[in-house]
Design an enzyme around this catalytic site. Sequence first.
Site, PDB file in Angstrom:
ATOM      1  N   GLY A   1       0.889  16.180  10.450  1.00 53.29           N
ATOM      2  CA  GLY A   1       0.211  14.983  10.825  1.00 53.29           C
ATOM      3  C   GLY A   1      -0.327  14.550   9.437  1.00 53.29           C
ATOM      4  N   SER A   2      -1.549  13.613   9.580  1.00 50.14           N
ATOM      5  CA  SER A   2      -1.839  12.585   8.448  1.00 50.14           C
ATOM      6  C   SER A   2      -1.876  13.504   6.905  1.00 50.14           C
ATOM      7  CB  SER A   2      -2.957  12.039   8.720  1.00 50.14           C
ATOM      8  OG  SER A   2      -2.615  10.927   9.725  1.00 50.14           O
ATOM      9  N   THR A   3      -1.994  14.838   7.188  1.00 48.82           N
ATOM     10  CA  THR A   3      -1.940  15.598   5.567  1.00 48.82           C
ATOM     11  C   THR A   3      -0.597  15.011   4.677  1.00 48.82           C
ATOM     12  OG1 THR A   3      -1.178  17.574   6.449  1.00 48.82           O
ATOM     13  CG2 THR A   3      -3.450  17.338   6.519  1.00 48.82           C
ATOM     14  N   PHE A   4       0.132  14.890   5.435  1.00 49.80           N
ATOM     15  CA  PHE A   4       1.584  14.497   4.812  1.00 49.80           C
ATOM     16  C   PHE A   4       1.459  13.271   4.110  1.00 49.80           C
ATOM     17  CE2 PHE A   4       5.932  13.411   4.217  1.00 49.80           C
ATOM     18  CZ  PHE A   4       6.664  14.475   3.862  1.00 49.80           C
ATOM     19  N   LYS A   5       0.351  12.369   4.444  1.00 46.86           N
ATOM     20  CA  LYS A   5       0.204  11.077   3.591  1.00 46.86           C
ATOM     21  C   LYS A   5      -0.127  11.391   2.261  1.00 46.86           C
ATOM     22  CE  LYS A   5      -1.242   8.548   7.815  1.00 46.86           C
ATOM     23  NZ  LYS A   5      -2.353   8.180   8.610  1.00 46.86           N
TER      24      LYS A   5
END
Length: 484
Positions: free
Chosen positions: A221-225
Site C-alpha cells: 500500500g502507501s508505505t511504498f510511497k
Amino acid sequence: MDRAIRRMWMSAACVFILLMGTLSYIQVFDADNLMDNQWNNRALYDNYGANRGPIVVDGVEIASSIPSNDEFNYQRVYSGSNAATARKYAGVTGYYSLNGATGIEQAMDSELAGTSDKQFYDRLVQMFSGHAARGASVELTLDSKLQELSADLLAGHKGAIVAMNPKTGEILAMATSTSYDPNALASHNNTSVLNEYAALEGDPQQPLMNRAIGGNTYAPGSTFKIIDTVAALESGKYNGQSTLDNPQNLLLPGTNTYLPNYVGGQCSTRTKATIEWALAQSCNTPFAQIAMDLGEDKIAQTAANFGYGQQLSVPLTVTPSVFPTGMDKSQLALASIGQYDVKTTPLQVAMMSSAIANKGVQMKPNLVRSVKTSNLSTIYEFSPEKLRTSTNPQVAEQVKNLMVNSVDNGIASRVKISGVKVAGKTGTAEIGTTGLNNSWFTGFAPADDPQIAIAVVYEGENVSAGAQLSTNAGKQLFEAVLNK
C-alpha cells in the site's frame, strides 16, 4: 597342499578386507545417510532423547528440554508448557517434533543439538567427564515486553508486527497472528503430533505461517510511497516543495481506468500538491505521476536498494519482497502506490524505515544475540553488520522530515507522542473486491535519535478500523520503548 592352504588364506583375507572395508564405509562415509534414514528408530530416539539446548529471551528460557519418563529421556517444552506465552513466541521459536522442525529450532538445529563443528571439543569434554551431553543455548535479540505486547496487540486479528533497532539491526519483536501452541507439536506421541499438525495445516487462519517474514506476503500500500519519495529526491528533479497536479481521479495511460486519490484524508481539497503535503495526506495521483515520469528502472532500482528481490536469513529464511518488471505505465502507476503485483513482508517494511532512520544505511536484521555451549564458552556473539547503503544521508534526512510531517500534520497523526518527534507513514492495500484491506503503519522514534523502527500490518480489516488498529499499535510500541 601348500597351494590349497595359500588359496584358503587368501580367500579368508579377501573376505576379511571386504567386511572391514564395508564396515568402515558404513561407519565413516555413510553414517549421515544412516542417521537420516526414516526407518532408523535408534537415530530417532537419539535425536529426541538428547538434552537439547535452551532458547533464551531476556534470561528466561522460552524453549527447553526437561527429563521425561519415556524412551526419549527428554521432552521439549515451550515457555514451561504455558500455552498462552508459547503462542506469543511460536513464530520465532518454531517447534521441534517427531514431524520435523521449524523456526529457530530448525535454523539453529546443530547448535541446539550440540552437533555443530564448533562444539566438537565440548562434546569431547562431556564424553570424558561422563556428563550427559547438552546442546548450546541460543539467546535471542527479542525484547520480551515488546514481543508480548506485539502479540497482545494482534490478538483476535490476522497480521504481523516487526520492531528493530535501526542502528544495529537487532530484531526486538517479531509477532505473527494467528498463532499456535508449539507444545502440542513437541509431544512424544506420534499419533497426537500428526493429528495436531493436520489440524493446524487445515486451519483456514493458517496459524503455522509466520506472516512477519513469509507466507503469501502483502501489498505494501502507501508505505511504498517512501520508496517513491526517495527515488524522486535522488533524481534531482524533485524536492519536498515540488508541486504536482493532484486530480481526484487520474486516467491511467492506455486504459479506461481511473486511479482515485485516497478518500479518507484531505486530498480532495487541493488540485495541486507539494510532495510534502501529498505524502502527509497519502495522495495517490501525484506519486503515480512521479513514478511514470521517473520510469520503472528508477523505481525498481530504488526498491532493490532497500532490499526488494534480495535473499535474506535472520537466520530464519525471509521470503524476498517483489517489485514487478516489464510493466506498462498504467501498471507502474499502480505499483507506485504499493498495489498491482508489488509484494512485501513486514520485516522488509521495517527495514525500509530503519534505513531512513539510520541515515540511509540498512543494517542486517538478526534474531540471535549469542550462542553459548553448556560450559558457557561463546560460539557466536552478535555484532552489528552493515547490509547495504539504501540512499545517501541527505536524502534520508529529507525523507525523515517528510515522515515527521506525516505524523505532525497528516493522516498518521494518531501516532503522535507528547514531547517526542515521531516519523511515520500509513498504508492501505485493497484485497480484491472484498471491500476489506490490509492496514499498515511504519515508522521510527525518536526521529532525531531513533531507538526503534517498526512495521505493523493488520490483514483483511475494514478501512477505518484497520487504520486505527495499525496506528494505535504503532503508538503503543513506541511508548513501550520510550517509557512514555
